[in-house]
Design a protein around this motif. Structure first.
Motif, PDB file in Angstrom:
ATOM      1  N   ASP A 163     -11.912  -4.369 -16.422  1.00 21.85           N
ATOM      2  CA  ASP A 163     -11.497  -3.081 -16.985  1.00 21.85           C
ATOM      3  C   ASP A 163      -9.981  -2.932 -16.906  1.00 21.85           C
ATOM      4  O   ASP A 163      -9.333  -2.463 -17.844  1.00 21.85           O
ATOM      5  N   TYR A 164      -9.440  -3.340 -15.747  1.00 19.64           N
ATOM      6  CA  TYR A 164      -7.985  -3.288 -15.577  1.00 19.64           C
ATOM      7  C   TYR A 164      -7.292  -4.175 -16.615  1.00 19.64           C
ATOM      8  O   TYR A 164      -6.320  -3.757 -17.253  1.00 19.64           O
ATOM      9  N   LEU A 165      -7.795  -5.399 -16.775  1.00 20.29           N
ATOM     10  CA  LEU A 165      -7.181  -6.323 -17.731  1.00 20.29           C
ATOM     11  C   LEU A 165      -7.191  -5.749 -19.144  1.00 20.29           C
ATOM     12  O   LEU A 165      -6.202  -5.855 -19.872  1.00 20.29           O
ATOM     13  N   LEU A 166      -8.318  -5.165 -19.514  1.00 19.79           N
ATOM     14  CA  LEU A 166      -8.443  -4.617 -20.861  1.00 19.79           C
ATOM     15  C   LEU A 166      -7.403  -3.534 -21.094  1.00 19.79           C
ATOM     16  O   LEU A 166      -6.738  -3.500 -22.141  1.00 19.79           O
ATOM     17  N   GLU A 167      -7.232  -2.647 -20.127  1.00 15.70           N
ATOM     18  CA  GLU A 167      -6.246  -1.577 -20.257  1.00 15.70           C
ATOM     19  C   GLU A 167      -4.819  -2.123 -20.237  1.00 15.70           C
ATOM     20  O   GLU A 167      -3.985  -1.774 -21.077  1.00 15.70           O
ATOM     21  N   ALA A 168      -4.544  -2.988 -19.260  1.00 15.38           N
ATOM     22  CA  ALA A 168      -3.178  -3.482 -19.080  1.00 15.38           C
ATOM     23  C   ALA A 168      -2.717  -4.319 -20.263  1.00 15.38           C
ATOM     24  O   ALA A 168      -1.551  -4.251 -20.663  1.00 15.38           O
ATOM     25  N   ASN A 169      -3.596  -5.098 -20.830  1.00 12.00           N
ATOM     26  CA  ASN A 169      -3.212  -5.955 -21.957  1.00 12.00           C
ATOM     27  C   ASN A 169      -2.935  -5.149 -23.214  1.00 12.00           C
ATOM     28  O   ASN A 169      -2.349  -5.674 -24.170  1.00 12.00           O
ATOM     29  N   ARG A 170      -3.378  -3.901 -23.235  1.00  5.56           N
ATOM     30  CA  ARG A 170      -3.102  -3.036 -24.384  1.00  5.56           C
ATOM     31  C   ARG A 170      -1.808  -2.249 -24.227  1.00  5.56           C
ATOM     32  O   ARG A 170      -1.353  -1.597 -25.169  1.00  5.56           O
ATOM     33  N   ALA A 171      -1.223  -2.277 -23.020  1.00  9.49           N
ATOM     34  CA  ALA A 171      -0.015  -1.491 -22.752  1.00  9.49           C
ATOM     35  C   ALA A 171       1.127  -1.954 -23.645  1.00  9.49           C
ATOM     36  O   ALA A 171       1.376  -3.151 -23.792  1.00  9.49           O
ATOM     37  N   GLU A 172       1.830  -0.996 -24.213  1.00 12.98           N
ATOM     38  CA  GLU A 172       2.937  -1.318 -25.109  1.00 12.98           C
ATOM     39  C   GLU A 172       4.291  -0.961 -24.526  1.00 12.98           C
ATOM     40  O   GLU A 172       5.311  -1.116 -25.184  1.00 12.98           O
ATOM     41  N   SER A 173       4.292  -0.462 -23.295  1.00 12.03           N
ATOM     42  CA  SER A 173       5.560  -0.137 -22.639  1.00 12.03           C
ATOM     43  C   SER A 173       5.407  -0.390 -21.146  1.00 12.03           C
ATOM     44  O   SER A 173       4.289  -0.427 -20.607  1.00 12.03           O
ATOM     45  N   VAL A 174       6.548  -0.552 -20.467  1.00  7.87           N
ATOM     46  CA  VAL A 174       6.526  -0.759 -19.018  1.00  7.87           C
ATOM     47  C   VAL A 174       5.951   0.463 -18.311  1.00  7.87           C
ATOM     48  O   VAL A 174       5.192   0.347 -17.353  1.00  7.87           O
ATOM     49  N   ASP A 175       6.299   1.648 -18.800  1.00  9.82           N
ATOM     50  CA  ASP A 175       5.799   2.877 -18.176  1.00  9.82           C
ATOM     51  C   ASP A 175       4.273   2.939 -18.214  1.00  9.82           C
ATOM     52  O   ASP A 175       3.633   3.269 -17.207  1.00  9.82           O
ATOM     53  N   SER A 176       3.694   2.637 -19.375  1.00 11.26           N
ATOM     54  CA  SER A 176       2.240   2.702 -19.473  1.00 11.26           C
ATOM     55  C   SER A 176       1.588   1.592 -18.651  1.00 11.26           C
ATOM     56  O   SER A 176       0.551   1.803 -18.011  1.00 11.26           O
ATOM     57  N   LEU A 177       2.198   0.414 -18.625  1.00 13.19           N
ATOM     58  CA  LEU A 177       1.677  -0.686 -17.817  1.00 13.19           C
ATOM     59  C   LEU A 177       1.703  -0.328 -16.337  1.00 13.19           C
ATOM     60  O   LEU A 177       0.730  -0.557 -15.612  1.00 13.19           O
ATOM     61  N   PHE A 178       2.810   0.259 -15.891  1.00 24.18           N
ATOM     62  CA  PHE A 178       2.935   0.632 -14.482  1.00 24.18           C
ATOM     63  C   PHE A 178       1.947   1.739 -14.125  1.00 24.18           C
ATOM     64  O   PHE A 178       1.383   1.761 -13.022  1.00 24.18           O
ATOM     65  N   SER A 179       1.721   2.660 -15.052  1.00 22.80           N
ATOM     66  CA  SER A 179       0.751   3.728 -14.828  1.00 22.80           C
ATOM     67  C   SER A 179      -0.653   3.163 -14.618  1.00 22.80           C
ATOM     68  O   SER A 179      -1.419   3.639 -13.778  1.00 22.80           O
ATOM     69  N   ILE A 180      -0.983   2.128 -15.372  1.00 26.59           N
ATOM     70  CA  ILE A 180      -2.294   1.480 -15.238  1.00 26.59           C
ATOM     71  C   ILE A 180      -2.399   0.782 -13.884  1.00 26.59           C
ATOM     72  O   ILE A 180      -3.439   0.837 -13.218  1.00 26.59           O
ATOM     73  N   LEU A 181      -1.313   0.140 -13.448  1.00 30.63           N
ATOM     74  CA  LEU A 181      -1.304  -0.499 -12.136  1.00 30.63           C
ATOM     75  C   LEU A 181      -1.497   0.527 -11.023  1.00 30.63           C
ATOM     76  O   LEU A 181      -2.300   0.319 -10.105  1.00 30.63           O
ATOM     77  N   THR A 182      -0.765   1.639 -11.093  1.00 28.55           N
ATOM     78  CA  THR A 182      -0.866   2.645 -10.035  1.00 28.55           C
ATOM     79  C   THR A 182      -2.257   3.279 -10.012  1.00 28.55           C
ATOM     80  O   THR A 182      -2.773   3.606  -8.941  1.00 28.55           O
ATOM     81  N   LYS A 183      -2.863   3.443 -11.181  1.00 24.91           N
ATOM     82  CA  LYS A 183      -4.224   3.984 -11.216  1.00 24.91           C
ATOM     83  C   LYS A 183      -5.200   3.037 -10.540  1.00 24.91           C
ATOM     84  O   LYS A 183      -6.056   3.449  -9.742  1.00 24.91           O
ATOM     85  N   ALA A 184      -5.055   1.743 -10.842  1.00 21.91           N
ATOM     86  CA  ALA A 184      -5.953   0.746 -10.249  1.00 21.91           C
ATOM     87  C   ALA A 184      -5.768   0.684  -8.739  1.00 21.91           C
ATOM     88  O   ALA A 184      -6.749   0.655  -7.978  1.00 21.91           O
ATOM     89  N   ALA A 185      -4.507   0.677  -8.276  1.00 21.09           N
ATOM     90  CA  ALA A 185      -4.240   0.626  -6.837  1.00 21.09           C
ATOM     91  C   ALA A 185      -4.751   1.887  -6.143  1.00 21.09           C
ATOM     92  O   ALA A 185      -5.245   1.829  -5.007  1.00 21.09           O
ATOM     93  N   GLY A 186      -4.658   3.013  -6.837  1.00 19.53           N
ATOM     94  CA  GLY A 186      -5.131   4.271  -6.269  1.00 19.53           C
ATOM     95  C   GLY A 186      -6.615   4.264  -5.970  1.00 19.53           C
ATOM     96  O   GLY A 186      -7.086   4.956  -5.055  1.00 19.53           O
ATOM     97  N   LYS A 187      -7.379   3.491  -6.715  1.00 13.43           N
ATOM     98  CA  LYS A 187      -8.811   3.394  -6.470  1.00 13.43           C
ATOM     99  C   LYS A 187      -9.116   2.677  -5.163  1.00 13.43           C
ATOM    100  O   LYS A 187     -10.242   2.714  -4.674  1.00 13.43           O
ATOM    101  N   HIS A 188      -8.108   2.023  -4.615  1.00  7.33           N
ATOM    102  CA  HIS A 188      -8.260   1.353  -3.327  1.00  7.33           C
ATOM    103  C   HIS A 188      -7.580   2.128  -2.202  1.00  7.33           C
ATOM    104  O   HIS A 188      -7.446   1.622  -1.086  1.00  7.33           O
ATOM    105  N   GLY A 189      -7.136   3.346  -2.511  1.00 10.37           N
ATOM    106  CA  GLY A 189      -6.532   4.190  -1.490  1.00 10.37           C
ATOM    107  C   GLY A 189      -5.024   4.095  -1.402  1.00 10.37           C
ATOM    108  O   GLY A 189      -4.416   4.697  -0.510  1.00 10.37           O
ATOM    109  N   LEU A 190      -4.392   3.361  -2.304  1.00  4.93           N
ATOM    110  CA  LEU A 190      -2.936   3.195  -2.292  1.00  4.93           C
ATOM    111  C   LEU A 190      -2.342   3.980  -3.466  1.00  4.93           C
ATOM    112  O   LEU A 190      -2.364   3.520  -4.599  1.00  4.93           O
ATOM    113  N   ASN A 191      -1.827   5.167  -3.185  1.00  2.00           N
ATOM    114  CA  ASN A 191      -1.411   6.055  -4.277  1.00  2.00           C
ATOM    115  C   ASN A 191       0.100   6.111  -4.495  1.00  2.00           C
ATOM    116  O   ASN A 191       0.598   6.937  -5.248  1.00  2.00           O
TER     117      ASN A 191
END
Length: 245
Positions: A11-39
């Motif tokens: 799911d992460y790969l699908l979202e991240a590979n669609r990112a068209e900017s660094v901001d959106s890519l980083f937002s996807i990373l932070t969302k994924a990390a947040g699911k593991h308790g790292l916000n």
């Protein structure tokens, strides 16, 4: 690949590979990390990345508190930050709580870590990232909660970060020409099984080859992909469409 019940690595790969900017890519990373308790999350580069025209710098993409980032830069903490110092020479992810196991912290560095905690950066994890030509970058992750909220799924969080690094460089590359990397059929088979978590011995049994042959294939794979770990090699290969998971 293993993931959370409601959010898989795919799911992460699908979202991240669609990112068209660094901001959106980083937002996807932070969302994924947040699911593991790292916000809280920060991405920085310890060395210049000439292939994408970027100088070394802290906080290239960042969700740390703004006042902490400003104070950090004003005090030039990057020159004493033990996380950056260890991340520059270590290949594997490490918990901030284990810094004392790897280096002798000075009083200034211990005081710095206490200031970071007061700023809301607790129970941190560093994921060092290595590219071609001795490039070094890294992702720092932490939680604002005093109680340790991190679920300790270090491998999966590291995989998110490794993919982010690959995708970030792809977005930033000034030359739009795609770098063509080719893996042999055997290399793809070996890496696919490695991405599934199989050991060299298990891969050797599955593919009916010796462990030395598996090791030789992995070395060639690392060289072609500019990777220094199975996780990074798998993430790069998936991102480039060389293997599927």
């Amino acid at each position: 690949m293993i993931g959370l019940n409601d959010y898989r690595f795919e799911d992460y790969l699908l979202e991240a590979n669609r990112a068209e900017s660094v901001d959106s890519l980083f937002s996807i990373l932070t969302k994924a990390a947040g699911k593991h308790g790292l916000n809280r999350c920060v991405f920085g580069m310890m060395t210049d990345h000439l292939d994408i025209g970027k100088k070394a710098g802290f906080g290239i993409a960042c969700s740390y508190p703004d006042d902490w980032v400003q104070y950090y830069n004003e005090k030039n903490f990057r020159y004493i930050d033990p996380v950056i110092m260890l991340g520059s020479i270590r290949a594997e992810p490490f918990l901030w709580s284990r810094l004392n196991d790897f280096m002798n912290l000075s009083k200034t560095q211990r005081d710095f870590l206490l200031l970071a905690e007061e700023a809301g950066l607790r129970n941190g994890l560093c994921v060092p990232l290595h590219g071609l030509n001795h490039q070094i970058a890294g992702v720092g992750l932490a939680t604002t909660e005093k109680k340790d909220a991190f679920d300790r799924n270090v491998d999966l969080v590291a995989a998110y970060c490794s993919h982010f690094y690959v995708a970030y460089k792809r977005l930033m590359r000034r030359n739009a020409d795609v770098v063509h990397i080719q893996l042999t059929n055997k290399e793809r088979e070996v890496l696919t099984w490695a991405a599934a978590g199989k050991t060299d011995a298990e891969i050797a049994f599955i593919l009916n080859m010796s462990r030395n042959t598996v090791d030789a294939h992995m070395r060639k794979i690392f060289s072609k992909l500019g990777a220094n770990s199975r996780v990074l090699a798998a993430v790069k290969a998936i991102s480039l469409g060389l293997i599927n998971v």
